[in-house]
Design a protein around this motif. Structure first.
Motif, short mmCIF file in Angstrom:
data_model
loop_
_atom_site.label_atom_id
_atom_site.label_comp_id
_atom_site.label_asym_id
_atom_site.label_seq_id
_atom_site.Cartn_x
_atom_site.Cartn_y
_atom_site.Cartn_z
N UNK A 1 130.05 67.55 -11.55
CA UNK A 1 131.13 65.68 -10.84
C UNK A 1 132.09 65.59 -12.21
N UNK A 2 133.00 65.34 -12.19
CA UNK A 2 133.75 64.70 -12.93
C UNK A 2 134.62 62.92 -13.12
N UNK A 3 134.13 61.94 -13.09
CA UNK A 3 134.98 60.59 -12.97
C UNK A 3 136.03 60.91 -13.39
N UNK B 1 143.08 69.16 -19.84
CA UNK B 1 143.18 68.66 -21.04
C UNK B 1 143.67 67.31 -20.97
N UNK B 2 143.35 66.15 -20.15
CA UNK B 2 143.46 65.44 -20.05
C UNK B 2 142.55 64.11 -20.37
N UNK B 3 141.10 65.31 -20.23
CA UNK B 3 139.93 64.90 -20.27
C UNK B 3 139.51 64.76 -21.85
N UNK B 4 139.94 66.39 -22.61
CA UNK B 4 139.56 66.12 -23.52
C UNK B 4 139.95 65.75 -24.79
N UNK B 5 141.26 65.41 -24.26
CA UNK B 5 141.67 65.15 -25.05
C UNK B 5 141.49 63.22 -25.68
N UNK B 6 140.53 62.71 -24.35
CA UNK B 6 139.86 61.33 -23.63
C UNK B 6 138.85 61.07 -25.05
N UNK C 1 148.43 53.07 -12.95
CA UNK C 1 148.97 52.93 -11.36
C UNK C 1 150.03 54.19 -12.06
N UNK C 2 150.17 54.70 -13.34
CA UNK C 2 150.64 56.18 -13.37
C UNK C 2 150.07 57.36 -13.83
N UNK C 3 148.95 57.28 -12.81
CA UNK C 3 148.36 58.33 -12.59
C UNK C 3 147.97 58.73 -14.49
N UNK C 4 147.32 57.95 -15.58
CA UNK C 4 147.75 58.92 -16.25
C UNK C 4 145.43 58.57 -15.97
N UNK D 1 138.87 70.20 -12.40
CA UNK D 1 139.47 69.67 -12.58
C UNK D 1 140.42 70.66 -12.74
N UNK D 2 141.87 70.37 -12.30
CA UNK D 2 142.45 71.17 -12.50
C UNK D 2 143.37 71.58 -14.00
N UNK D 3 144.38 72.67 -14.22
CA UNK D 3 144.37 72.47 -16.09
C UNK D 3 144.50 70.64 -16.71
N UNK D 4 145.70 69.60 -16.49
CA UNK D 4 145.99 68.91 -16.80
C UNK D 4 145.15 68.03 -16.87
N UNK D 5 143.87 68.11 -15.79
CA UNK D 5 143.53 66.89 -15.79
C UNK D 5 142.11 67.56 -16.83
#
Length: 345
Positions: A37-39, A18-23, A44-47, A12-16
Motif C-alpha cells: 500500500x502507499x498512502x 514519479x511524484x512519490x519518487x521526487x518527494x 487542493x490542486x491534487x499535488x 501507483x500509476x506512472x504519475x503517482x
C-alpha cells in the motif's frame, strides 16, 4: 484541513510513482521494492505533498513536502496505512524514520528498537520485542551463558552452513543458530528450521532458534530480500540498524560473546553487513569472528549457487548439500520448492 485529502492505493500509476519518487528524493530517500500500500496526501490542486508505504509489516518511504511539514502530514499518511493494515489483520508494524521524527511517531504508539545517526527503527503493536526478549532470556536460563551465535537464512541448508556451524561450535561452550524466520525465500521457514536442526543434531552444544522479526528480517533489513538489492547506501543504513538491534537484544538476553559469520565473496549486501557487524558489535561487548567459506570445485559453497543448480536441474548437488537436504529435495515439500525456483527463472 487546508484543502488536503488522504487516500491509500495498492497500485501507483506512472504519475503517482514519479511524484512519490521526487518527494522521497527531496528527503534523501529512494523508492524501494513493490509496497503493498502507499498512502498519498494531496493538496487542493491534487499535488502529492506527503507519502508513506507499507510492505508486509514495515512502514517505510515516509516523506512530506517541506512546505507542509508543520501540518502533521506524516502522521496523517501513517495513520492511514495503520488503518489499512488493521483491516487486513496486521497489528504489529515497524517503521523507519529519521531521528528528529521519532518523537512524533511515539505519539502514534511506536517504540524505538534501534537507532543510528541517520535512522531509527520503531515498532508498534504486539507481540513485540519484549516478548521475544523474554523467550531469549528463557533460553539463557535453561542453557546457561556465555555463548556464541550466528544468524543464517539457510535457503537451503548447505555443507557450507554445516561447516560454519561445526567450526564455530568447536570454539564455544554453547552455540546458537538463529534461523531467519522471514518467509521470503524459496524454501519455507519451517522447512529451513527443521533442516538446520537435523543437520546439526550431531553437535551437542548447538541450539537452533528462530530469529523472530529481529534479525535479518523484512522489518530490520528489508534490502536483504530485494531482488535488485536497492542502493548500497540504503543497505548500509539498514544493516547498521540490524547490527545494533542484535547488540541490544540478542547479546544481553542470550549472553552472546561472539557472533560468527562466513566470508562473503559473492553478495555485496552481505559483505556490507559483515563489515558493519565487525564495526558495531564490539561496542556491545560482542566480538565478530569471520570464518573462511568452505569450497567445492574451487568455488565457495553458496545457497544461491545451489538454488541455480536446482532450478536448472543440474547434477552435482551431493558435493554441496548434506544428506538431510538431499533427502528433503526428494520429498513433496522439496519438489514444490524446486518448482518455485524454476518458475522464477
Amino acid at each position: 484541513m487546508y484543502g488536503l485529502s488522504c487516500r491509500v492505493t495498492r497500485n501507483l500509476c506512472d504519475y503517482e510513482r514519479r511524484a512519490v519518487e521526487s518527494l522521497l528524493a527531496r528527503g534523501g530517500l529512494v523508492f524501494e521494492g513493490r509496497p503493498d500500500y502507499t498512502a498519498l496526501a494531496e493538496d487542493s490542486d491534487e499535488n502529492i505533498v506527503a507519502t508513506a508505504s507499507l510492505s508486509g509489516s514495515v512502514i517505510k518511504m515516509v516523506a512530506a513536502d517541506p512546505q507542509w511539514q508543520e501540518a502533521g502530514l506524516t502522521g496523517t499518511v501513517i495513520s492511514a496505512l495503520m488503518r489499512a493494515a488493521r483491516e487486513e489483520g496486521r497489528y504489529r508494524l515497524f517503521l523507519y524514520t529519521k531521528p528528529e521524527m521519532a518523537s512524533r511517531f511515539a505519539g502514534l504508539g511506536f517504540r524505538e528498537l534501534a537507532a543510528s545517526a541517520g535512522s531509527v527503527l520503531m515498532e508498534c503493536g504486539a507481540p513485540g520485542a519484549e516478548h521475544y526478549r523474554a523467550m531469549l532470556e528463557a533460553e539463557r536460563e535453561k542453557n546457561g551463558a556465555p555463548c556464541g551465535a550466528a544468524v543464517m537464512n539457510c535457503n537451503p541448508f548447505t555443507l557450507g552452513h554445516q561447516y560454519l556451524i561445526e567450526s564455530a561450535a568447536s570454539a564455544c561452550t554453547l552455540f546458537y543458530v538463529a534461523v531467519v524466520e522471514e518467509d521470503a525465500s524459496a524454501f519455507p521457514f519451517a522447512d529451513r528450521l527443521e533442516l538446520v536442526r537435523a543437520g546439526t543434531a550431531h553437535i551437542p552444544n548447538v541450539r537452533v532458534i528462530s530469529s523472530g522479526s529481529y534479525a535479518v528480517s523484512k522489518a530490520t533489513f528489508p534490502t536483504y530480500f530485494l531482488k535488485d538489492r536497492a542502493e548500497s547506501s540504503v543497505a548500509r543504513l539498514q544493516a547498521e540498524l540490524d547490527a545494533r538491534l542484535f547488540g541490544s537484544l540478542f547479546v544481553p538476553a542470550l549472553g552472546v560473546e561472539r557472533r560468527f559469520v562466513g566470508t562473503e565473496p559473492l553478495c555485496p549486501v552481505t559483505a556490507i553487513y559483515n563489515e558493519l557487524l565487525k564495526k558495531i558489535l564490539p561496542q556491545y561487548g560482542c566480538e565478530v569472528v569471520e570464518i573462511e567459506r568452505k569450497e567445492s570445485g574451487g568455488a565457495a559453497i553458496s545457497a544461491s549457487r545451489v538454488r541455480e543448480m536446482i532450478a536448472r536441474g543440474e547434477s552435482g548437488l551431493s558435493a554441496l548439500l548434506p544428506r538431510v537436504t538431499l533427502d528433503y529435495l526428494k520429498s513433496a515439500e522439496g519438489i514444490a520448492a524446486a518448482a518455485r525456483l524454476r518458475e522464477k527463472q
